[in-house]
Design a protein around this motif. Structure first.
Motif, PDB file in Angstrom:
ATOM      1  N   SER A  85       0.917  -1.163   0.066  1.00 16.70           N
ATOM      2  CA  SER A  85       0.018  -0.066  -0.003  1.00 16.70           C
ATOM      3  C   SER A  85       0.833   1.286  -0.041  1.00 16.70           C
ATOM      4  CB  SER A  85      -0.887  -0.077   1.227  1.00 16.70           C
ATOM      5  OG  SER A  85      -2.102   0.939   1.044  1.00 16.70           O
ATOM      6  N   ASP A  86       0.449   2.391  -0.501  1.00 13.84           N
ATOM      7  CA  ASP A  86       0.969   3.546  -0.527  1.00 13.84           C
ATOM      8  C   ASP A  86       2.548   3.565  -0.831  1.00 13.84           C
ATOM      9  OD1 ASP A  86      -1.007   5.338   1.234  1.00 13.84           O
ATOM     10  OD2 ASP A  86      -1.003   3.428   1.940  1.00 13.84           O
ATOM     11  N   LEU A  87       2.412   3.192  -2.017  1.00  6.23           N
ATOM     12  CA  LEU A  87       4.036   2.919  -2.814  1.00  6.23           C
ATOM     13  C   LEU A  87       4.500   4.299  -2.681  1.00  6.23           C
ATOM     14  CD1 LEU A  87       1.718   0.526  -3.662  1.00  6.23           C
ATOM     15  CD2 LEU A  87       3.760  -0.203  -4.909  1.00  6.23           C
ATOM     16  N   HIS A  88       3.676   5.313  -3.486  1.00 11.58           N
ATOM     17  CA  HIS A  88       4.350   6.523  -3.836  1.00 11.58           C
ATOM     18  C   HIS A  88       5.721   6.155  -4.587  1.00 11.58           C
ATOM     19  CE1 HIS A  88       1.221   8.416  -1.409  1.00 11.58           C
ATOM     20  NE2 HIS A  88       1.491   7.616  -0.322  1.00 11.58           N
ATOM     21  N   LEU A  89       5.797   5.745  -5.581  1.00 14.23           N
ATOM     22  CA  LEU A  89       6.763   5.261  -6.144  1.00 14.23           C
ATOM     23  C   LEU A  89       7.582   6.093  -7.179  1.00 14.23           C
ATOM     24  CD1 LEU A  89       5.877   1.851  -8.050  1.00 14.23           C
ATOM     25  CD2 LEU A  89       7.425   2.061  -6.254  1.00 14.23           C
ATOM     26  N   GLY A 115      -3.497   1.297  -3.167  1.00 14.32           N
ATOM     27  CA  GLY A 115      -3.488   2.693  -3.745  1.00 14.32           C
ATOM     28  C   GLY A 115      -2.244   3.582  -3.187  1.00 14.32           C
ATOM     29  N   ASP A 116      -2.372   4.842  -3.677  1.00 12.09           N
ATOM     30  CA  ASP A 116      -1.149   5.797  -3.747  1.00 12.09           C
ATOM     31  C   ASP A 116       0.096   5.262  -4.469  1.00 12.09           C
ATOM     32  OD1 ASP A 116      -3.021   7.627  -2.281  1.00 12.09           O
ATOM     33  OD2 ASP A 116      -1.877   7.774  -0.517  1.00 12.09           O
ATOM     34  N   TYR A 117       0.121   5.317  -5.730  1.00  8.03           N
ATOM     35  CA  TYR A 117       1.043   5.125  -6.450  1.00  8.03           C
ATOM     36  C   TYR A 117       1.782   6.181  -6.636  1.00  8.03           C
ATOM     37  CZ  TYR A 117      -2.146   1.433  -6.934  1.00  8.03           C
ATOM     38  OH  TYR A 117      -2.911   0.360  -6.274  1.00  8.03           O
ATOM     39  N   ASN A 149      -6.148   8.256  -2.630  1.00  8.19           N
ATOM     40  CA  ASN A 149      -6.468   9.789  -2.862  1.00  8.19           C
ATOM     41  C   ASN A 149      -5.072  10.692  -3.639  1.00  8.19           C
ATOM     42  OD1 ASN A 149      -5.043   9.247  -0.545  1.00  8.19           O
ATOM     43  ND2 ASN A 149      -5.180  11.404  -0.188  1.00  8.19           N
ATOM     44  N   HIS A 150      -3.966   9.843  -3.763  1.00  9.53           N
ATOM     45  CA  HIS A 150      -3.143  10.445  -4.439  1.00  9.53           C
ATOM     46  C   HIS A 150      -2.963  10.180  -6.108  1.00  9.53           C
ATOM     47  CE1 HIS A 150      -0.079  12.004  -1.388  1.00  9.53           C
ATOM     48  NE2 HIS A 150      -1.019  11.642  -0.791  1.00  9.53           N
ATOM     49  N   ASP A 151      -4.032   9.400  -6.430  1.00  7.31           N
ATOM     50  CA  ASP A 151      -3.997   8.860  -7.799  1.00  7.31           C
ATOM     51  C   ASP A 151      -4.988   9.379  -8.849  1.00  7.31           C
ATOM     52  OD1 ASP A 151      -2.217   6.968  -7.093  1.00  7.31           O
ATOM     53  OD2 ASP A 151      -3.603   5.744  -6.370  1.00  7.31           O
ATOM     54  N   SER A 214      -9.877  -1.226  -0.122  1.00  7.21           N
ATOM     55  CA  SER A 214     -10.154   0.025   0.101  1.00  7.21           C
ATOM     56  C   SER A 214      -8.919   0.682   0.680  1.00  7.21           C
ATOM     57  CB  SER A 214     -11.326   0.341   1.279  1.00  7.21           C
ATOM     58  OG  SER A 214     -11.327   1.613   1.471  1.00  7.21           O
ATOM     59  N   HIS A 215      -8.632   1.816  -0.270  1.00  5.69           N
ATOM     60  CA  HIS A 215      -7.339   2.775   0.007  1.00  5.69           C
ATOM     61  C   HIS A 215      -7.338   3.090   1.648  1.00  5.69           C
ATOM     62  CE1 HIS A 215      -4.153   5.235   0.080  1.00  5.69           C
ATOM     63  NE2 HIS A 215      -4.838   6.475   0.092  1.00  5.69           N
ATOM     64  N   THR A 216      -8.526   3.455   2.373  1.00  6.09           N
ATOM     65  CA  THR A 216      -8.590   4.049   3.585  1.00  6.09           C
ATOM     66  C   THR A 216      -9.508   3.240   4.394  1.00  6.09           C
ATOM     67  OG1 THR A 216      -9.184   5.784   4.937  1.00  6.09           O
ATOM     68  CG2 THR A 216     -10.174   5.640   2.623  1.00  6.09           C
ATOM     69  N   GLY A 234      -4.802   0.710   3.516  1.00  8.03           N
ATOM     70  CA  GLY A 234      -3.538   1.533   3.783  1.00  8.03           C
ATOM     71  C   GLY A 234      -3.826   3.073   4.332  1.00  8.03           C
ATOM     72  N   HIS A 235      -3.407   4.062   3.585  1.00  8.01           N
ATOM     73  CA  HIS A 235      -3.511   5.321   3.651  1.00  8.01           C
ATOM     74  C   HIS A 235      -2.832   6.100   4.790  1.00  8.01           C
ATOM     75  CE1 HIS A 235      -5.528   9.267   3.298  1.00  8.01           C
ATOM     76  NE2 HIS A 235      -5.736   9.334   4.283  1.00  8.01           N
ATOM     77  N   THR A 236      -2.903   5.651   6.135  1.00  5.80           N
ATOM     78  CA  THR A 236      -2.597   6.261   7.202  1.00  5.80           C
ATOM     79  C   THR A 236      -0.911   6.415   7.404  1.00  5.80           C
ATOM     80  OG1 THR A 236      -2.415   4.212   8.397  1.00  5.80           O
ATOM     81  CG2 THR A 236      -4.622   5.434   8.455  1.00  5.80           C
ATOM     82  N   HIS A 237      -0.401   5.296   6.489  1.00  8.14           N
ATOM     83  CA  HIS A 237       1.022   5.185   6.602  1.00  8.14           C
ATOM     84  C   HIS A 237       1.348   5.000   8.151  1.00  8.14           C
ATOM     85  CE1 HIS A 237       2.088   7.775   2.792  1.00  8.14           C
ATOM     86  NE2 HIS A 237       1.237   6.867   2.591  1.00  8.14           N
ATOM     87  N   GLY A 238       0.381   4.473   8.997  1.00 11.78           N
ATOM     88  CA  GLY A 238       0.709   4.154  10.451  1.00 11.78           C
ATOM     89  C   GLY A 238       1.089   5.354  11.133  1.00 11.78           C
TER      90      GLY A 238
END
Ligand SMILES: [Fe+2]
Length: 301
Positions: A85-89, A115-117, A149-151, A214-216, A234-238
């Motif tokens: 999740s949240d790869l922000h590649l 989500g969040d590539y 939400n970043h995609d 679900s992303h979040t 994912g989404h929260t990045h913990g």
């Protein structure tokens, strides 16, 4: 995903690209403030924490999570999902390469991407797609994905061209030994709010075992009411930047803190929120290592 929700998403993406928001509160979201990243980076540099934060970001862990599901068909006992999740590649080629090394060869039956590539929330998605072109072939099993939400929605056909099935308020059935496990996915419920759980569940039999991507974790109540057995998010990045003990300062998520990271339960719904593989706003993590997760499904005895 539904025509009305599609039009809403496209309109909101247009607002992000133009940096002009109809709702004033959207202009002040952390990910919409151009100054947030540079400001946090400056604070980390001044306090001597910048290098450590970047080293922590590269320390991607492989976490294992066993999930017992009463409705799991016998043929799927032991079925393992690799969850990223949240790869922000497109944040860093070096980080994308570390992530590829982590997932390469991991034993699993299917991969799920929540989500969040892309690193930014607006602008062209070409760099994220280019990074996905290198990353997706490394995935050790067929992949299913939702957008975050970043995609931008333009990423969806790009992912599908790479062989990733993108679930936009819809579901697929995985088959094994003549039995079925249903995998549904919804569009982003955090910023775009273009999720439709009822539509995503269409056609799943009432006694079927269904997993929701679900992303979040925000729509956890609707997921439970919809009869899903498991929700992966994912989404929260913990928290990404946490206090000692992994206590998040911010989660950017109105769900209870218990749902912000790791395994959780809400009534009959089992859940897991990934701390994510990458970073947003700033390339640093503290007390919250990035992860990929191997979820092994077990049938309740
Ligand atoms: Fe993210």
């Amino acid at each position: 995903m539904g025509e009305e929700l599609l039009q809403r998403r496209l309109a909101m993406e247009g607002e992000q690209d133009a940096h002009h928001y109809r709702r004033a509160s959207d202009a002040f979201r952390l990910e919409h403030l151009a100054s947030a990243g540079p400001l946090i980076r400056a604070v980390l540099t001044l306090t001597g924490l910048r290098a450590r934060g970047r080293r922590n970001m590269a320390d991607i862990r492989v976490r294992r999570n066993e999930v017992v599901l009463a409705s799991l068909p016998a043929a799927f006992d032991g079925f393992t999902l690799l969850h990223a999740s949240d790869l922000h590649l497109d944040l860093s080629a070096a980080h994308a390469s570390v992530l590829a090394q982590r997932v390469r060869g991991l034993a699993c039956d299917a991969c799920v991407l929540t989500g969040d590539y892309r690193f930014a929330v607006s602008g062209p998605g070409g760099a994220a797609l280019a990074a996905l072109r290198a990353f997706v072939p490394v995935l050790p099993a067929p992949a299913y994905a939702v957008l975050g939400n970043h995609d931008g929605i333009a990423l969806a056909p790009g992912l599908e061209a790479l062989g990733v099935r993108v679930l936009m308020n819809e579901n697929v059935a995985l088959e094994r030994g003549g039995e079925r496990l249903h995998l549904a996915g919804i569009d982003d419920a955090h910023y775009f709010r273009t999720h439709d759980i009822a539509r995503a569940a269409q056609g799943i039999p009432p006694d079927g075992c269904a997993i929701l991507l679900s992303h979040t974790p925000q729509p956890y109540r609707e997921a439970e009411e919809g009869g899903f057995a498991l929700m992966l998010s994912g989404h929260t990045h913990g928290g990404q930047i946490c206090l000692p003990g992994g206590i998040p300062i911010l989660t950017d998520c109105p769900a209870p803190r218990a749902l912000a990271r790791g395994p959780w339960r809400h009534g009959g719904l089992a859940g897991y929120t990934s701390a994510g593989c990458g970073c947003s706003i700033v390339d640093a993590r503290f007390h919250c290592p990035p992860e990929v997760t191997l979820h092994t499904l077990r049938r309740a005895r």
